[in-house]
Design an enzyme around this catalytic site. Structure first.
Site, mmCIF file in Angstrom:
data_model
loop_
_atom_site.group_PDB
_atom_site.id
_atom_site.type_symbol
_atom_site.label_atom_id
_atom_site.label_comp_id
_atom_site.label_asym_id
_atom_site.label_seq_id
_atom_site.Cartn_x
_atom_site.Cartn_y
_atom_site.Cartn_z
ATOM 1 N N ARG A 72 -8.269 17.152 5.530
ATOM 2 C CA ARG A 72 -7.646 16.748 6.796
ATOM 3 C C ARG A 72 -7.287 18.060 7.479
ATOM 4 O O ARG A 72 -6.661 18.930 6.859
ATOM 5 C CB ARG A 72 -6.408 15.894 6.526
ATOM 6 C CG ARG A 72 -6.739 14.650 5.653
ATOM 7 C CD ARG A 72 -5.616 13.650 5.631
ATOM 8 N NE ARG A 72 -5.735 12.696 4.519
ATOM 9 C CZ ARG A 72 -6.359 11.515 4.592
ATOM 10 N NH1 ARG A 72 -6.949 11.138 5.710
ATOM 11 N NH2 ARG A 72 -6.397 10.701 3.555
ATOM 12 N N ASP A 103 -10.737 6.510 10.706
ATOM 13 C CA ASP A 103 -10.253 6.568 12.092
ATOM 14 C C ASP A 103 -9.815 7.968 12.527
ATOM 15 O O ASP A 103 -10.055 8.373 13.662
ATOM 16 C CB ASP A 103 -9.167 5.508 12.356
ATOM 17 C CG ASP A 103 -8.030 5.538 11.371
ATOM 18 O OD1 ASP A 103 -8.060 6.378 10.447
ATOM 19 O OD2 ASP A 103 -7.091 4.733 11.523
ATOM 20 N N THR A 126 -14.635 4.876 4.536
ATOM 21 C CA THR A 126 -13.235 4.819 4.111
ATOM 22 C C THR A 126 -13.039 3.590 3.239
ATOM 23 O O THR A 126 -13.624 2.541 3.518
ATOM 24 C CB THR A 126 -12.262 4.750 5.312
ATOM 25 O OG1 THR A 126 -10.981 4.265 4.856
ATOM 26 C CG2 THR A 126 -12.727 3.803 6.410
ATOM 27 N N ASP A 128 -10.529 1.881 3.186
ATOM 28 C CA ASP A 128 -9.561 0.977 3.823
ATOM 29 C C ASP A 128 -10.180 -0.189 4.611
ATOM 30 O O ASP A 128 -9.501 -1.170 4.890
ATOM 31 C CB ASP A 128 -8.652 1.770 4.765
ATOM 32 C CG ASP A 128 -7.686 2.662 3.998
ATOM 33 O OD1 ASP A 128 -7.480 2.400 2.803
ATOM 34 O OD2 ASP A 128 -7.157 3.610 4.600
ATOM 35 N N ASP A 130 -10.760 -0.483 7.698
ATOM 36 C CA ASP A 130 -9.916 -0.801 8.856
ATOM 37 C C ASP A 130 -10.515 -0.378 10.192
ATOM 38 O O ASP A 130 -9.781 -0.104 11.138
ATOM 39 C CB ASP A 130 -8.526 -0.166 8.674
ATOM 40 C CG ASP A 130 -8.603 1.332 8.495
ATOM 41 O OD1 ASP A 130 -9.715 1.857 8.280
ATOM 42 O OD2 ASP A 130 -7.559 1.992 8.564
ATOM 43 N N ARG A 172 -2.606 2.278 3.856
ATOM 44 C CA ARG A 172 -1.413 2.759 4.561
ATOM 45 C C ARG A 172 -1.100 1.864 5.750
ATOM 46 O O ARG A 172 0.027 1.535 6.010
ATOM 47 C CB ARG A 172 -1.654 4.205 5.005
ATOM 48 C CG ARG A 172 -0.414 4.971 5.279
ATOM 49 C CD ARG A 172 -0.690 6.436 5.520
ATOM 50 N NE ARG A 172 -2.082 6.742 5.822
ATOM 51 C CZ ARG A 172 -2.650 7.908 5.552
ATOM 52 N NH1 ARG A 172 -1.957 8.852 4.964
ATOM 53 N NH2 ARG A 172 -3.912 8.145 5.878
HETATM 54 O O1 F6P Z 1 -8.595 6.823 2.558
HETATM 55 C C1 F6P Z 1 -7.536 6.140 3.156
HETATM 56 C C2 F6P Z 1 -6.383 6.151 2.248
HETATM 57 O O2 F6P Z 1 -6.890 5.745 1.050
HETATM 58 C C3 F6P Z 1 -5.158 5.326 2.567
HETATM 59 O O3 F6P Z 1 -5.220 3.990 2.232
HETATM 60 C C4 F6P Z 1 -4.102 6.106 1.815
HETATM 61 O O4 F6P Z 1 -2.842 5.883 2.316
HETATM 62 C C5 F6P Z 1 -4.524 7.499 2.046
HETATM 63 O O5 F6P Z 1 -5.922 7.475 2.123
HETATM 64 C C6 F6P Z 1 -4.076 8.507 1.059
HETATM 65 O O6 F6P Z 1 -4.574 9.742 1.448
HETATM 66 P P1 F6P Z 1 -4.311 11.098 0.706
HETATM 67 O O7 F6P Z 1 -5.369 11.253 -0.324
HETATM 68 O O8 F6P Z 1 -4.392 12.142 1.731
HETATM 69 O O9 F6P Z 1 -2.966 10.983 0.062
#
Ligand code: F6P
Length: 323
Positions: A72, A103, A126, A128, A130, A172
């Protein structure tokens, strides 16, 4: 279109490698050069590039994670960061981009296209699920299967000890993983961010089960539920209803790894191919998805803003089957 760049960004998802393979092989089929960008937007800024050919993607279709790595990138949120990224791509004579992510990745790709005009096609990757504009995102099916396998095991021990388990799954902002896996494991309740969770109603349901000699129960909680995560909800329930011994399991990142399911490999292969074909036919600033088994294109704007709605029929089904 002579050269394209491809990267994976945001949370990784099983099937991303199958997707990279499809993008690279389709591009090579059309004699297009491929630049792999490592660590998503960070790699664009830091010139973390690798040349890719058909052999670079051998033996990865079955692997979880992403050979291109992911991150990220706070710097890409700045105008200066995006300018650096655009300069680097122009120096490499890149004339199209395939961005694989969720997203956050498409929000970045949308601004980048508006500022620098390099045609970009996004692929939904993803766990998710979503995003608007596709029935399924790459990684979702595998994540749901991972949850089902884990909860089946927890069900064994819950039953052996007559316990109530609160199991937190990822999501999330979305309850897709919770809903589908919750039905798959026969959960007594499924708590998702899209609907309000009423603790009293949940207790009434557990009480009913208790009265009909139910000795153990499974509650699936999406991490973003409005009543809190699994620990918070378990505490709220325990404060008013203490008939069962209660345990909490947070499944966490186990849901993001592992070999992709057959469904995810197929979806990834289709979408990777369609993304390159889309760039070749002059499409840009869109996400490619599959709706009702047909390839469709949705603007980044719409894909991230409109979020797919939770299927009401599945919500109702979960309710009926968990009496
Ligand atoms: O990929 C999306 C997701 O899995 C969400 O559901 C979750 O909250 C988030 O990633 C967690 O991300 P990270 O690995 O940055 O903690």
């Amino acid at each position: 279109m002579k050269k394209i760049a491809v990267f994976t960004s945001g949370g990784d998802a099983p099937g991303m490698n199958a997707c990279i393979r499809s993008v690279v092989r389709t591009a090579k089929y059309h004699q297009i050069e491929v630049l792999g960008v490592l660590r998503g937007f960070e790699g664009l800024i830091n010139k973390d590039f690798i040349e890719m050919n058909a052999a670079s993607v051998s033996n990865i279709i079955q692997r979880g994670g992403t050979i291109l790595k992911s991150s990220r990138s706070p710097e890409f949120k700045t105008v200066e960061g995006r300018q650096k990224a655009a300069d680097n791509l122009r120096n490499e004579s890149v004339d199209g981009i395939v961005s694989i992510g969720g997203d956050g990745s498409f929000a970045g790709s949308k601004v980048f296209y508006q500022e620098h005009g390099i045609p970009t096609i996004g692929i939904p990757g993803t766990i998710d699920n979503d995003l608007y504009g596709t029935d399924y995102t790459i990684g979702y099916d595998t994540a749901v299967n991972t949850v089902v396998q884990a909860v089946d095991k927890i069900r064994d021990t819950a039953d052996a000890h007559d316990r109530l388990f609160f199991i937190e799954v990822m999501g999330r902002d979305a309850g897709f993983i919770a809903l589908r896996s919750g039905i798959g494991v026969g959960a007594e309740a499924i708590l998702v961010p899209e609907t309000t969770t009423y603790i009293d109603q949940l207790i009434a349901k557990l009480q009913k089960g208790w009265e009909r000699q139910k000795t153990s129960s499974i509650i699936i909680v999406a991490e973003g539920d409005d009543a809190g995560g699994a620990y918070a909800i378990a505490d709220k329930v325990k404060a008013k209803f203490s008939n069962y011994e209660t345990k909490v399991t947070v499944l966490g990142h186990v849901q993001r790894g592992g070999s992709p399911s057959a469904a995810d490999r197929l979806l990834a292969s289709h979408l990777g191919n369609a993304a390159v074909e889309a760039l070749l036919s002059g499409r840009k600033n869109e996400m490619v998805g599959i709706v009702n088994r047909k390839i469709v294109y949705t603007s980044f704007e719409k894909a991230i803003k409109h979020h797919q709605k939770l299927n009401q029929e599945l919500l109702d089904l979960a309710d009926v089957l968990s009496i």
